[in-house]
Motif scaffolding. Sequence first.
Motif, mmCIF file in Angstrom:
data_model
loop_
_atom_site.group_PDB
_atom_site.id
_atom_site.type_symbol
_atom_site.label_atom_id
_atom_site.label_comp_id
_atom_site.label_asym_id
_atom_site.label_seq_id
_atom_site.Cartn_x
_atom_site.Cartn_y
_atom_site.Cartn_z
ATOM 1 N N UNK A 174 0.826 -1.206 0.000
ATOM 2 C CA UNK A 174 0.000 0.000 0.000
ATOM 3 C C UNK A 174 0.864 1.261 0.000
ATOM 4 N N UNK A 175 1.944 1.251 0.770
ATOM 5 C CA UNK A 175 2.847 2.418 0.810
ATOM 6 C C UNK A 175 3.510 2.638 -0.542
ATOM 7 N N UNK A 176 3.965 1.551 -1.164
ATOM 8 C CA UNK A 176 4.605 1.676 -2.477
ATOM 9 C C UNK A 176 3.616 2.216 -3.515
ATOM 10 N N UNK A 177 2.375 1.724 -3.450
ATOM 11 C CA UNK A 177 1.367 2.210 -4.390
ATOM 12 C C UNK A 177 1.062 3.689 -4.160
ATOM 13 N N UNK A 178 0.981 4.099 -2.899
ATOM 14 C CA UNK A 178 0.746 5.519 -2.604
ATOM 15 C C UNK A 178 1.880 6.378 -3.136
ATOM 16 N N UNK A 179 3.105 5.948 -2.898
ATOM 17 C CA UNK A 179 4.267 6.706 -3.394
ATOM 18 C C UNK A 179 4.271 6.756 -4.926
ATOM 19 N N UNK A 180 3.884 5.638 -5.554
ATOM 20 C CA UNK A 180 3.839 5.589 -7.017
ATOM 21 C C UNK A 180 2.810 6.570 -7.558
ATOM 22 N N UNK A 181 1.623 6.590 -6.950
ATOM 23 C CA UNK A 181 0.569 7.485 -7.437
ATOM 24 C C UNK A 181 0.883 8.953 -7.147
ATOM 25 N N UNK A 182 1.520 9.224 -6.010
ATOM 26 C CA UNK A 182 1.935 10.605 -5.716
ATOM 27 C C UNK A 182 2.957 11.067 -6.750
ATOM 28 N N UNK A 183 3.930 10.203 -7.039
ATOM 29 C CA UNK A 183 4.947 10.546 -8.055
ATOM 30 C C UNK A 183 4.308 10.742 -9.422
ATOM 31 N N UNK A 184 3.324 9.901 -9.724
ATOM 32 C CA UNK A 184 2.620 10.000 -10.999
ATOM 33 C C UNK A 184 1.896 11.336 -11.091
ATOM 34 N N UNK A 185 1.226 11.736 -10.010
ATOM 35 C CA UNK A 185 0.506 13.019 -9.996
ATOM 36 C C UNK A 185 1.455 14.203 -10.121
ATOM 37 N N UNK A 186 2.663 14.067 -9.573
ATOM 38 C CA UNK A 186 3.662 15.138 -9.667
ATOM 39 C C UNK A 186 4.388 15.125 -11.016
ATOM 40 N N UNK A 187 4.059 14.155 -11.852
ATOM 41 C CA UNK A 187 4.694 13.957 -13.161
ATOM 42 C C UNK A 187 6.185 13.660 -13.037
ATOM 43 N N UNK A 188 6.538 12.990 -11.931
ATOM 44 C CA UNK A 188 7.905 12.492 -11.741
ATOM 45 C C UNK A 188 7.897 11.061 -12.272
ATOM 46 N N UNK A 189 7.963 10.936 -13.595
ATOM 47 C CA UNK A 189 7.695 9.668 -14.270
ATOM 48 C C UNK A 189 8.674 8.570 -13.896
ATOM 49 N N UNK A 190 9.942 8.868 -13.829
ATOM 50 C CA UNK A 190 10.932 7.830 -13.517
ATOM 51 C C UNK A 190 10.772 7.337 -12.081
ATOM 52 N N UNK A 191 10.480 8.254 -11.184
ATOM 53 C CA UNK A 191 10.242 7.886 -9.788
ATOM 54 C C UNK A 191 8.979 7.021 -9.684
ATOM 55 N N UNK A 192 7.932 7.418 -10.388
ATOM 56 C CA UNK A 192 6.688 6.649 -10.388
ATOM 57 C C UNK A 192 6.925 5.254 -10.940
ATOM 58 N N UNK A 193 7.702 5.162 -12.011
ATOM 59 C CA UNK A 193 7.999 3.859 -12.597
ATOM 60 C C UNK A 193 8.729 2.972 -11.593
ATOM 61 N N UNK A 194 9.687 3.541 -10.877
ATOM 62 C CA UNK A 194 10.439 2.772 -9.875
ATOM 63 C C UNK A 194 9.508 2.237 -8.799
ATOM 64 N N UNK A 195 8.611 3.087 -8.288
ATOM 65 C CA UNK A 195 7.682 2.641 -7.247
ATOM 66 C C UNK A 195 6.701 1.594 -7.774
ATOM 67 N N UNK A 196 6.228 1.767 -8.994
ATOM 68 C CA UNK A 196 5.328 0.763 -9.572
ATOM 69 C C UNK A 196 6.056 -0.574 -9.765
ATOM 70 N N UNK A 197 7.316 -0.524 -10.161
ATOM 71 C CA UNK A 197 8.093 -1.754 -10.316
ATOM 72 C C UNK A 197 8.279 -2.459 -8.973
ATOM 73 N N UNK A 198 8.589 -1.678 -7.942
ATOM 74 C CA UNK A 198 8.733 -2.266 -6.604
ATOM 75 C C UNK A 198 7.411 -2.846 -6.118
ATOM 76 N N UNK A 199 6.336 -2.115 -6.333
ATOM 77 C CA UNK A 199 5.011 -2.590 -5.935
ATOM 78 C C UNK A 199 4.638 -3.853 -6.715
ATOM 79 N N UNK A 200 5.017 -3.911 -7.983
ATOM 80 C CA UNK A 200 4.757 -5.106 -8.795
ATOM 81 C C UNK A 200 5.422 -6.328 -8.182
ATOM 82 N N UNK A 201 6.692 -6.171 -7.791
ATOM 83 C CA UNK A 201 7.412 -7.306 -7.201
ATOM 84 C C UNK A 201 6.765 -7.766 -5.899
ATOM 85 N N UNK A 202 6.361 -6.823 -5.056
ATOM 86 C CA UNK A 202 5.719 -7.174 -3.783
ATOM 87 C C UNK A 202 4.366 -7.834 -4.057
ATOM 88 N N UNK A 203 3.588 -7.280 -4.970
ATOM 89 C CA UNK A 203 2.275 -7.852 -5.288
ATOM 90 C C UNK A 203 2.416 -9.260 -5.846
#
Length: 127
Positions: A4-33
Amino acid sequence: MQLECLLCMAYISFDKKAWEEAQTYFDLAYNVAKECSETHIAEQCLCNSGIASGNAVMQDKQKMFSTFYSGALKGGFGGFHVGTWSEEDEEDDEDEEAEYDREDETKGEGGQRRRSNAHDHFAQIED
């Protein structure tokens, strides 16, 4: 909780248009999921990671184009001619055309001139 924390960080980064950061968090969340057998969330993370990656590429392209065009507007395209043709340019073109026409008259028709030029060119190559 970690997912849940990784997903929140990913969506916050996505909203800020920090695309590379969002991608990193989504990748980490993918591995955990994936480890937690949350296939639906893993699929969403993989999809969102791809979108963030595509957005990062498009943002880079947009920066490149804006840099290119802002440079073009400020100082031209380096050595390329930008702007309008001057009367001097037109006179130079007319002089070149007139010289070409005079050469045609001295060597006959244009086809004979081209054949003569081709013959001279190949003669130089053979030498």
